[in-house]
Scaffold this motif. Structure first.
Motif, mmCIF file in Angstrom:
data_model
loop_
_atom_site.group_PDB
_atom_site.id
_atom_site.type_symbol
_atom_site.label_atom_id
_atom_site.label_comp_id
_atom_site.label_asym_id
_atom_site.label_seq_id
_atom_site.Cartn_x
_atom_site.Cartn_y
_atom_site.Cartn_z
ATOM 1 N N GLN A 163 0.845 -1.191 0.000
ATOM 2 C CA GLN A 163 0.000 0.000 0.000
ATOM 3 C C GLN A 163 0.883 1.244 0.000
ATOM 4 O OE1 GLN A 163 -1.780 -1.937 3.706
ATOM 5 N NE2 GLN A 163 -3.200 -0.329 3.147
ATOM 6 N N THR A 164 0.253 2.400 -0.199
ATOM 7 C CA THR A 164 0.998 3.642 -0.005
ATOM 8 C C THR A 164 1.349 3.768 1.466
ATOM 9 O OG1 THR A 164 -1.179 4.607 -0.165
ATOM 10 C CG2 THR A 164 0.419 5.339 -1.775
ATOM 11 N N GLU A 209 -0.708 1.065 -8.101
ATOM 12 C CA GLU A 209 -2.082 0.964 -7.576
ATOM 13 C C GLU A 209 -2.974 0.258 -8.602
ATOM 14 O OE1 GLU A 209 -3.471 3.108 -4.718
ATOM 15 O OE2 GLU A 209 -1.484 3.603 -4.017
ATOM 16 N N GLN A 236 -6.617 -0.279 -7.899
ATOM 17 C CA GLN A 236 -7.413 0.953 -8.008
ATOM 18 C C GLN A 236 -7.731 1.246 -9.479
ATOM 19 O OE1 GLN A 236 -8.792 2.644 -5.854
ATOM 20 N NE2 GLN A 236 -8.952 4.763 -6.459
ATOM 21 N N SER A 241 0.273 -3.238 -6.210
ATOM 22 C CA SER A 241 -1.149 -3.252 -5.892
ATOM 23 C C SER A 241 -1.297 -3.493 -4.395
ATOM 24 C CB SER A 241 -1.806 -4.387 -6.688
ATOM 25 O OG SER A 241 -3.194 -4.229 -6.705
ATOM 26 N N ARG A 248 -7.076 7.929 -2.804
ATOM 27 C CA ARG A 248 -6.165 6.788 -2.849
ATOM 28 C C ARG A 248 -4.764 7.197 -3.296
ATOM 29 N NH1 ARG A 248 -7.631 1.341 -3.514
ATOM 30 N NH2 ARG A 248 -5.595 0.936 -4.384
ATOM 31 N N GLY A 249 -3.795 6.678 -2.612
ATOM 32 C CA GLY A 249 -2.413 6.878 -3.037
ATOM 33 C C GLY A 249 -1.814 8.203 -2.645
ATOM 34 N N HIS A 308 -7.359 0.961 3.144
ATOM 35 C CA HIS A 308 -6.703 2.074 2.455
ATOM 36 C C HIS A 308 -6.944 3.372 3.199
ATOM 37 C CE1 HIS A 308 -5.707 -0.445 -0.807
ATOM 38 N NE2 HIS A 308 -6.942 -0.620 -1.222
#
Ligand code: AMP
Length: 433
Positions: free
Chosen positions: A48-49, A157, A160, A187, A307-308, A331
């Protein structure tokens, strides 16, 4: 894993930049991915970020590009595809930071801003293009960019991009790049469509993973407050008041919901901006800048808009509405407790949303503690500010810590307030970001 950046084999200018930026040692995803990327391998990264994944792919790519410099015009050698404009801009900013002194050029192509400037920049020659799929396909159809010299493709991502509906565009774009190339796929989750994308387009990838949901959740104090939907506007206002000077991200399920919460807070004199798909690129960027700088401490966002995005020092994440997709919860709460810090995630759960809460608990493999047993939820928010993380106790009137209750908070009159399945029947409206 106790390795240093020097052990990973990155070149001197990059090591210098890392030390200037006070990156002392690689994060786990960097320690795993950097050697594989440097060796030219394809990589599937489950991360994940917030894990340092941008540097995990950017640093070795820069090292490899710097190794084989071209004279004169820079052929486009690296393509990074991202789901959102904000993430593209953020990755490009990271490239600028990490590529100091390497003489490389990168640019970002995203929708919502004039195409002409992007065409000019590409025509001047660039090494790295960070793009969202839609605008890139426009540029390709106008013959402003060609992908036939691409050596490395990054799909960031990927899950996403799947959610947004970019998979067909990604497959089309991959077909335009040389067959013999390096492909890096990152991802946060691995739904079957992403696994099949990887099977179809990656060659014997090295698999690296740091996406342990529970590992991320460990540093985050998670609580749920059961309440009727009509109580949410007041609850968010009170929560904002309880955390003066702290950055708070509030997630709503819909764009309209985001606007309403922002309006309500602004009416109360609490500066807040909303970001979602109906806002222009300029509006979104201004909101993010204000949030980063701290001129506005509350950001209301839909899942897709947020996201991100890497924003440091988010003290509290609020799930104003529960997400329809349980993984989005992970997330969302991952916006706080970054880089080793602890954080607080508060979920406002109406009786209709209890089903969604149960689905989240299945994914995170633990119950989300209901905030308190005595029906005074906001007191518990104070008790659970990040500095108290780890203590997690809600004082009772006699001063002793309350026994924790799982999902059976008591509403007024001593009745369960939404914890029972009987009351959790209704289906919330579909998300629109
Ligand atoms: P990312 O997961 O790529 O969004 O990165 C999250 C944050 O961690 C960013 O603000 C990076 O600047 C920071 N970061 C990445 N790698 C390191 C590292 N090795 N040491 C310290 N900070 C890092």
């Amino acid at each position: 894993m106790n390795v240093s950046f020097t052990d990973l084999g990155l070149c001197a200018p990059i090591l210098k930049t890392l030390s200037n930026n006070k990156y002392e040692k690689p994060t786990p995803i960097q320690a795993q991915a950097i050697p594989a990327v440097l060796a030219g391998r394809d990589v599937v990264g489950l991360a994940q970020t917030g894990t340092g994944k941008t540097a995990a792919f950017t640093l070795p790519i820069l090292h490899r590009l710097a190794d084989g410099k071209y004279n004169g015009k820079h052929p486009l050698r690296v393509l990074i595809l991202t789901p959102t404009r904000e993430l593209a801009t953020q990755i490009n900013d990271a490239i600028w930071t990490y590529s100091r002194g390497l003489g490389l050029k990168s640019t970002v192509v995203i929708g919502g801003v004039p195409i002409k400037r992007q065409q000019r920049q590409i025509a001047q020659g660039i090494d790295i293009l960070v793009a969202t799929p839609g605008r890139l396909e426009d540029l390709i159809s106008q013959r402003s960019v060609s992908l036939d010299k691409i050596e490395t493709v990054v799909l960031d991502e990927a899950d996403q991009m799947l959610d947004i509906g970019f998979m067909p565009a990604i497959r089309r774009l991959l077909k335009l790049t040389p067959k013999k190339r390096q492909t890096l796929l990152f991802s946060a989750t691995m739904p079957k469509e992403i696994a099949s994308l990887s099977n179809d387009h990656l060659t014997d990838p090295v698999k690296v993973s740091v996406a342990q949901v529970s590992a991320t959740a460990d540093k985050i104090e998670q609580t749920v407050v059961h309440m009727d939907p009509g109580a949410k506007p007041t609850a968010i206002f009170k929560l904002a008041e309880k955390h003066p000077g702290k950055r708070i991200i509030v997630f709503t399920r819909t764009k309209r919901g985001a606007d309403k919460v922002a309006k309500r807070l602004n009416t109360e004199g609490i500066g807040a901006d909303a970001i979602h798909g109906n806002k222009s690129q300029g509006q979104r960027q201004r909101a993010l800048d204000a949030f980063r700088k701290g001129t506005k401490l509350i950001l209301i966002a839909t899942d897709i808009a947020a996201r991100g995005i890497d924003i440091p020092d988010v003290a509290v994440v609020v799930n104003y509405d529960l997400p329809n997709v349980p993984e989005s919860y992970v997330h969302r709460i991952g916006r706080t407790a970054r880089a080793g810090a602890s954080g607080l995630a508060v979920t406002f759960c109406s009786p209709e949303e209890v089903k969604l809460l149960r689905a989240i608990e299945k994914v995170i493999k633990m119950p989300v503690p209901a905030m308190n047993a005595d029906g005074s939820p906001m007191a518990a928010v104070v008790a659970n500010t990040p500095k108290n993380v780890g203590k997690r106790r809600t004082p009772t009137r006699d001063g002793k810590p309350a026994k924790r209750r799982w999902h059976k908070p008591r509403g007024e009159g001593g009745k369960p307030a939404g914890g029972s399945r009987r009351r959790g029947g209704g289906k919330p409206k579909a998300a629109s970001a």
